[in-house]
Write an enzyme that holds these catalytic residues in place. Structure first.
Site, PDB file in Angstrom:
ATOM      1  N   HIS A 184      -8.420  -1.080   0.517  1.00  0.00           N
ATOM      2  CA  HIS A 184      -7.480  -2.165   0.192  1.00  0.00           C
ATOM      3  C   HIS A 184      -8.316  -3.372  -0.216  1.00  0.00           C
ATOM      4  CE1 HIS A 184      -4.150  -0.551   2.885  1.00  0.00           C
ATOM      5  NE2 HIS A 184      -5.197   0.046   3.404  1.00  0.00           N
ATOM      6  N   LYS A 205     -13.812  -3.995   7.726  1.00  0.00           N
ATOM      7  CA  LYS A 205     -13.423  -4.874   6.629  1.00  0.00           C
ATOM      8  C   LYS A 205     -14.513  -5.896   6.386  1.00  0.00           C
ATOM      9  CE  LYS A 205     -10.794  -8.532   8.362  1.00  0.00           C
ATOM     10  NZ  LYS A 205      -9.559  -9.244   8.698  1.00  0.00           N
ATOM     11  N   GLN A 218       0.936 -10.854  -3.534  1.00  0.00           N
ATOM     12  CA  GLN A 218      -0.467 -10.496  -3.347  1.00  0.00           C
ATOM     13  C   GLN A 218      -1.051  -9.979  -4.651  1.00  0.00           C
ATOM     14  OE1 GLN A 218       0.169  -7.547  -0.184  1.00  0.00           O
ATOM     15  NE2 GLN A 218      -0.967  -8.918   1.167  1.00  0.00           N
ATOM     16  N   HIS A 251      -5.368  -1.001  -4.627  1.00  0.00           N
ATOM     17  CA  HIS A 251      -5.820   0.065  -3.750  1.00  0.00           C
ATOM     18  C   HIS A 251      -6.661   1.020  -4.558  1.00  0.00           C
ATOM     19  CE1 HIS A 251      -2.371  -1.729  -1.726  1.00  0.00           C
ATOM     20  NE2 HIS A 251      -3.108  -1.543  -0.654  1.00  0.00           N
ATOM     21  N   CYS A 278       0.789  -1.232   0.000  1.00  0.00           N
ATOM     22  CA  CYS A 278       0.000   0.000   0.000  1.00  0.00           C
ATOM     23  C   CYS A 278       0.823   1.286   0.000  1.00  0.00           C
ATOM     24  CB  CYS A 278      -1.051   0.014   1.114  1.00  0.00           C
ATOM     25  SG  CYS A 278      -0.737  -1.043   2.493  1.00  0.00           S
ATOM     26  N   ARG A 329       7.240 -11.279   4.830  1.00  0.00           N
ATOM     27  CA  ARG A 329       6.860 -11.114   6.231  1.00  0.00           C
ATOM     28  C   ARG A 329       7.578 -12.165   7.051  1.00  0.00           C
ATOM     29  NH1 ARG A 329       0.350  -9.950   5.515  1.00  0.00           N
ATOM     30  NH2 ARG A 329       0.656  -8.217   4.082  1.00  0.00           N
ATOM     31  N   ASP A 379      -2.858  -7.432  -5.269  1.00  0.00           N
ATOM     32  CA  ASP A 379      -3.181  -6.320  -4.394  1.00  0.00           C
ATOM     33  C   ASP A 379      -3.645  -5.119  -5.207  1.00  0.00           C
ATOM     34  OD1 ASP A 379      -3.384  -5.188  -1.936  1.00  0.00           O
ATOM     35  OD2 ASP A 379      -1.239  -4.967  -1.581  1.00  0.00           O
TER      36      ASP A 379
END
Length: 531
Positions: A405, A359, A274, A278, A227, A256, A276
């Site tokens: 997200h 979420k 990911q 945004h 992000c 991670r 991912d």
RNA sequence: GCCCGGGUAGCUCAGACGGCAGAGCAGCUCACUCGUAAUGAGCAGGUCAGGAGUUCGAUUCUCCUCUCGGGCUCCA
């Protein structure tokens, strides 16, 4: 000492009665004076007004002559009831009262059923689940591995796994492009400043790989999230309300430092990619954006073969959370409204949201009924503020955009694992690394087999051929073990008539004398049908 | 990270008082040319996870590390 389960069977046979009693705390402290954990429970029970017994009393059950224990109950009347059909499964350490700061006790896990038949069925289901374990199939189907030399939780994808992954990603990219996403890219490392601004170093440093220190004193980190990078792209110039919503998508690799004990196959790794994105939009756009997003997510998941869903809405946690109550309410209601539109079961997870926003997560049930948390859609009140994001509105004033997200797969690795387990390795035609294998009955039929293979490839299908250097039965067996959608056997009759013998995965009987064109049309239909 | 149990050929596994390391499958070679789930023979394949210690000698015993599995805790 007899094995534990043998002793259990003796106790069952003895039909020891359970005798219920309630005693005051002082008496209980004497009875259980040698048991420090039970004394702790007695303390809590005697002071907790919500305890199962009236103030000052604790409940006990006794099996004469020499066993007594604390329990709220209720109990069956004696040990001979119901428990004849059990199996001890495993032992494990478990923290006292679930707190990792407290000592661990040994816990023995078992399973008990009303009949041997049900017990056997349960054990059979466990075996079936084990057969589709993606870690096992990953080896058997040559999809991926975890070389010890690389490190724990770091996977490499082999050609077949890599191909499946490419197909998953290609389709995802196509759909994202059609849904108005723009593709961005960002590096794997960044100076510490970025993660200080984003706040990750404050609350998540333990979950990050340690920094790389450069000679000039600069510290760099592997990124644990994408992000902040997408935010910087948004912030790279002044944005107009006319540009919103902006949807930035990336297959972004993140790292991670998961604790060593939690790493599990492809579902919990230290390096992952990911899917991912945004979304930066105005407050007004948010409800519509969330609704179309949820539709998009479910539609795409269905194409990958998952069809049984429910939704979970996580709301504001008690205690500190960023953002105003008004913002939380707006976002939560927008998520709820979007969820209710989907005509799916909605489970509330009150107070389960992260401190920076509510979420919604999509839970999917797989082919054998297990639920997996799949996609998440999360509003974020924190980062637009920390990074000072703005756009110029129609009123010529500066406004703070809302940030959403979202990841559909979660991580490509994890989603890959879910699909392997969902399909038990038998990928549908559109994802199968090899869609059809051609087997000539003898070497005489090889030229024809080559022509059939080439024809399939020319039509865009993934086909290969295995020559007749070993028996047909053996080659068929190997193809079945590879779980290929189609195995085509070609012999003299087929050479003469331009046909193939079709063995569809899952059907016992082959279909003989199928014209090649007919098969091509069938395969084309399978590929289009997706999941 | 914590508790418990593992790591022997590419895979699945056997093995030993501490004394030259075993099988099946897979691989390679040769023969077989076969119409629907294993054709036959031969060959090759090992730092017994890594390191240290004990010992005349360690794959085997001890310790450490790595790694895998089952749980616990965690999963922004």
């Amino acid at each position: 000492l007899p094995p534990i389960d043998a002793r259990m069977r003796e106790i069952i046979k003895e039909q020891q009665p359970f005798i219920r009693d309630e005693i005051d705390a002082d008496r209980a402290r004497v009875v259980f004076e040698d048991h420090k954990y039970k004394l702790e429970i007695i303390e809590d029970a005697s002071t907790d007004p919500m305890s199962a017994t009236e103030a000052g009393l604790v409940r006990t059950y006794e099996n004469p002559p020499n066993f007594i224990d604390l329990c709220r109950g209720p109990h069956v009347e004696h040990t001979g009831r119901h428990l004849g059909h059990f199996k001890l499964m495993r032992v494990a350490g478990a923290y006292w009262r679930g707190d990792e700061k407290k000592p661990q006790l040994q816990r023995i896990y078992g399973t008990a059923w009303a009949s041997n038949k049900e017990l056997d069925e349960h054990l059979h289901r466990l075996e079936e689940a084990a057969k589709r374990d993606h870690r096992k199939l990953g080896v058997e189907l040559d999809l991926f591995s975890f070389p010890e030399e690389i490190g724990s939780g770091l996977a490499v994808f082999h050609p077949k796994g890599g191909l499946i992954r490419k197909l998953m990603e290609d389709y995802s990219r196509d759909r994202h492009a059609a849904a108005g996403y723009e593709f961005v890219n960002s590096p794997h490392i960044s100076k510490a400043d970025l993660f200080e601004t984003s706040g990750h170093l404050d609350w998540f440093a333990d979950g990050m790989f340690p920094p790389m220190e450069l000679d000039e004193g600069q510290r760099y980190y592997l990124k644990p999230m994408n992000c902040p990078f997408h935010i910087l792209i948004f912030r790279s110039r002044l944005r107009s309300y006319r540009e919103l919503p902006q949807r930035f998508f990336e297959f972004g690799s993140v790292y991670r430092y998961e604790k060593s004990g939690v790493i599990h196959g492809l579902t919990r790794v230290r390096g992952m990619t990911q899917d991912d994105a945004h979304i930066f939009c105005s407050k007004e756009q948010m409800p519509g954006e969330l609704r179309s997003l949820l539709t998009f997510v479910l539609d795409l998941l269905r194409d990958y073969g998952l069809t049984d869903f429910y939704l979970e809405l996580s709301t504001k946690p008690a205690g500190k959370a960023v953002g105003t109550d008004e913002e939380w309410d707006e976002a939560t209601e927008a998520l709820r409204a979007a969820a209710l539109d989907m005509d799916l079961e909605l489970v509330m997870d009150e107070g389960g949201g992260a401190f920076y926003g509510p979420k919604i997560s999509v839970q999917a049930r797989d082919a054998i009924g297990r639920t997996w948390q799949m996609s998440t859609i999360q509003a974020d009140f924190q980062e637009p503020q920390r990074f000072g994001l703005e756009y110029i509105g129609a009123d010529n004033e500066r406004h703070r955009p809302v940030m959403i997200h979202r990841a559909l797969f979660g991580s490509v690795e994890r989603f890959f694992a879910v699909l392997v387990e969902h399909y038990a390795g038998a990928f549908p035609a559109w994802l199968a690394p090899v869609q059809a294998r051609v087997l000539p009955v003898t070497a005489d039929h090889e030229p024809y087999a080559v022509r059939v293979t080439e024809r399939l490839r020319a039509d865009g299908f993934r086909a290969d051929m295995v020559e007749a250097s070993e028996g047909l039965g053996s080659r068929i067996r190997k193809a079945k073990l590879e779980k290929l959608p189609y195995v085509l056997v070609v012999g003299g009759d087929d050479v003469d008539h331009g046909t193939v013998g079709v063995n569809a995965r899952g059907s016992e009987q082959p279909e003989r004398d199928v014209p090649v064109d007919t098969f091509v049309a069938r395969l084309a239909g399978d590929v289009t049908a997706k999941g």
